[in-house]
Design a protein around this motif. Structure first.
Motif, PDB file in Angstrom:
ATOM      1  N   SER A   1       8.922 -21.733  58.239  1.00 45.17           N
ATOM      2  CA  SER A   1       8.843 -21.197  56.875  1.00 45.17           C
ATOM      3  C   SER A   1       7.844 -21.987  56.038  1.00 45.17           C
ATOM      4  O   SER A   1       7.552 -23.155  56.304  1.00 45.17           O
ATOM      5  N   ARG A   2       7.364 -21.286  55.027  1.00 46.66           N
ATOM      6  CA  ARG A   2       6.318 -21.859  54.200  1.00 46.66           C
ATOM      7  C   ARG A   2       6.545 -21.360  52.773  1.00 46.66           C
ATOM      8  O   ARG A   2       6.844 -20.167  52.579  1.00 46.66           O
TER       9      ARG A   2
ATOM     10  N   CYS B   1       5.369 -31.397  52.219  1.00 50.04           N
ATOM     11  CA  CYS B   1       4.861 -30.823  50.974  1.00 50.04           C
ATOM     12  C   CYS B   1       3.538 -31.470  50.590  1.00 50.04           C
ATOM     13  O   CYS B   1       3.349 -32.672  50.773  1.00 50.04           O
TER      14      CYS B   1
ATOM     15  N   THR C   1       2.304 -26.524  48.276  1.00 53.07           N
ATOM     16  CA  THR C   1       2.760 -25.839  49.485  1.00 53.07           C
ATOM     17  C   THR C   1       3.802 -26.715  50.161  1.00 53.07           C
ATOM     18  O   THR C   1       3.610 -27.923  50.287  1.00 53.07           O
ATOM     19  N   CYS C   2       4.907 -26.130  50.564  1.00 58.44           N
ATOM     20  CA  CYS C   2       5.886 -26.846  51.383  1.00 58.44           C
ATOM     21  C   CYS C   2       6.075 -26.060  52.665  1.00 58.44           C
ATOM     22  O   CYS C   2       6.214 -24.834  52.646  1.00 58.44           O
ATOM     23  N   GLN C   3       6.094 -26.779  53.770  1.00 60.55           N
ATOM     24  CA  GLN C   3       6.132 -26.127  55.066  1.00 60.55           C
ATOM     25  C   GLN C   3       7.209 -26.782  55.924  1.00 60.55           C
ATOM     26  O   GLN C   3       7.319 -28.009  55.939  1.00 60.55           O
ATOM     27  N   SER C   4       8.015 -25.973  56.567  1.00 62.40           N
ATOM     28  CA  SER C   4       8.929 -26.532  57.565  1.00 62.40           C
ATOM     29  C   SER C   4       8.902 -25.579  58.748  1.00 62.40           C
ATOM     30  O   SER C   4       8.249 -24.535  58.682  1.00 62.40           O
TER      31      SER C   4
ATOM     32  N   THR D   1      10.647 -30.894  56.177  1.00 66.03           N
ATOM     33  CA  THR D   1       9.708 -30.177  55.311  1.00 66.03           C
ATOM     34  C   THR D   1       8.549 -31.095  54.944  1.00 66.03           C
ATOM     35  O   THR D   1       8.754 -32.270  54.632  1.00 66.03           O
TER      36      THR D   1
ATOM     37  N   THR E   1       4.971 -21.523  48.650  1.00 68.57           N
ATOM     38  CA  THR E   1       3.868 -21.975  47.810  1.00 68.57           C
ATOM     39  C   THR E   1       4.208 -21.693  46.353  1.00 68.57           C
ATOM     40  O   THR E   1       5.105 -20.888  46.057  1.00 68.57           O
TER      41      THR E   1
END
Ligand SMILES: Nc1ncnc2c1ncn2[C@@H]1O[C@H](COP(=O)(O)OP(=O)(O)O)[C@@H](O)[C@H]1O
Ligand SMILES: Cc1ncc(COP(=O)(O)O)c(C=O)c1O
Length: 331
Positions: free
Chosen positions: A45-46, A31, A39-42, A29, A48
């Motif tokens: 998936s995302r 962030c 915002t965290c993104q992996s 992930t 906010t």
């Protein structure tokens, strides 16, 4: 979204990002912040959110111990803090004295009091940070009193207790330590009874202390009950009088009495000798549970189970006594 083992969920998110900056968590992930948002993104998936949405939503309960340091770590403030932590409570220790056992003198206690002004300074800092007027999300209203050690310290602590607004004052009336001769500290004993006992809401005397506070001789479960009742009458506090290994029989028996409920708490004895830190950890566990909102009886039951497990998992050393381990069974 999981950010580093939920660290952020327990802390101010703005503070978290201020410390870490943008970061990559081990699970892949990434962030980052922008403006007032995060915002965290992996992969695939995302998530906010707003920086303020998670602020201190679940601050831990807070508890203070006013106690002595026991240098080898088994008893005193060290045992209290470990117990608080294990039970999910943010622990604070204000030190009254430093005890160093003396291996050259049969492990007797070397006792050095902390300067009275330094004790008062610690209490001032703690109150400013977590007291009723501090603005802290979890207010400190639960305190454990451990070894005070001198009439001067008793007066300093008495002032802090009367100036403060504590809902729960758990007194472990440490009159002697394991290895010390009874009667060693009778002046302190008198001051503790006169000045601190009346301020206690919960008191945890061991066999010797229960005899001293009640004026009764304790030889069995029935006389332990009588002592618990007497100490409640004197103090108004809930009482957990500890028989421990000092009463005969297969079980370590303690008696709880709060003016209404009288309950015998028992657990099979683990060995026949006392373990360093058992009394401290019992009272600290009561304190932690009260800080989290348990009733005094619930707190006593949980504390008894916690201490029994800690005695089973005891730690040996070069000292002639074992120390209680708060951390659960090691496989
Ligand atoms: N060997 C033991 N086995 C099981 N429980 C014990 C043992 N020794 C003490 N306890 C329990 O540990 C707690 C602390 O008791 P005690 O050691 O008497 O207090 P203190 O440390 O104040 O002298 C009590 O709940 C007591 O019943
Ligand atoms: C500073 C301090 N507090 C409290 C105690 C009482 O410890 P216990 O939990 O073993 O009764 C001791 C005993 O050594 C001590 O040194």
């Amino acid at each position: 979204m999981v950010v580093e083992g939920n660290y952020a969920a327990r802390h101010n998110l703005r503070d978290f990002f201020a410390r870490k900056g943008n970061f990559s968590a081990p699970n892949g992930t990434f962030c980052a912040t922008s403006g007032t948002g995060w915002t965290c993104q992996s992969a695939g998936s995302r998530a906010t959110g707003k920086m303020d949405t998670m602020t201190s939503a679940v601050a831990p309960a807070i508890a203070l111990t006013i106690a002595g340091s026991e240098a080898t770590g088994g008893a005193g403030a060290q045992a209290d803090l470990k117990t608080f932590q294990e039970l999910g409570v943010f622990g604070i220790a204000n030190l009254t004295c430093i005890v160093s056992f003396n291996p050259k003198d049969n492990w007797n206690h070397r006792f050095v009091p902390v300067d009275q002004q330094v004790i008062a300074d610690q209490l001032e800092a703690t109150t400013a940070a977590y007291g009723a007027a501090s603005g802290a999300p979890s207010v400190l209203d639960t305190v454990k009193i451990g070894m005070l050690g001198s009439p001067a310290t008793i007066s300093t602590v008495e002032k802090a207790l009367t100036d403060g607004s504590f809902k729960h004052v758990v007194l472990d009336p440490v009159l002697i330590c394991k290895g010390q001769e009874p009667g060693h500290a009778l002046d302190t004993d008198q001051a503790l009874k006169a000045q601190i006992l009346p301020l206690a809401t919960f008191v945890t005397p061991n066999h010797f202390e229960a005899e001293s506070l009640s004026g009764l001789t304790i030889t069995d479960e029935e006389s332990l009950k009588a002592a618990a009742i007497r100490i409640h009458e004197i103090s108004g506090a809930a009482v957990l009088a500890k028989g421990g290994v000092r009463l005969e029989g297969p079980d370590a028996v303690d008696v709880y009495y709060d003016g209404g409920t009288l309950e015998v708490l028992r657990a099979p004895k683990v060995g026949e000798v006392a373990v360093s830190g058992a009394g401290c950890s019992l009272a600290a566990a009561v304190t932690a549970e009260l800080a989290k909102g348990a009733t005094p009886l619930e707190a006593a039951r949980t504390a008894k189970a916690f201490v029994t497990a800690g005695i089973k998992n005891r730690v040996s050393s070069g000292a002639p006594f074992d120390a209680l381990w708060q951390g659960g069974a090691l496989s």
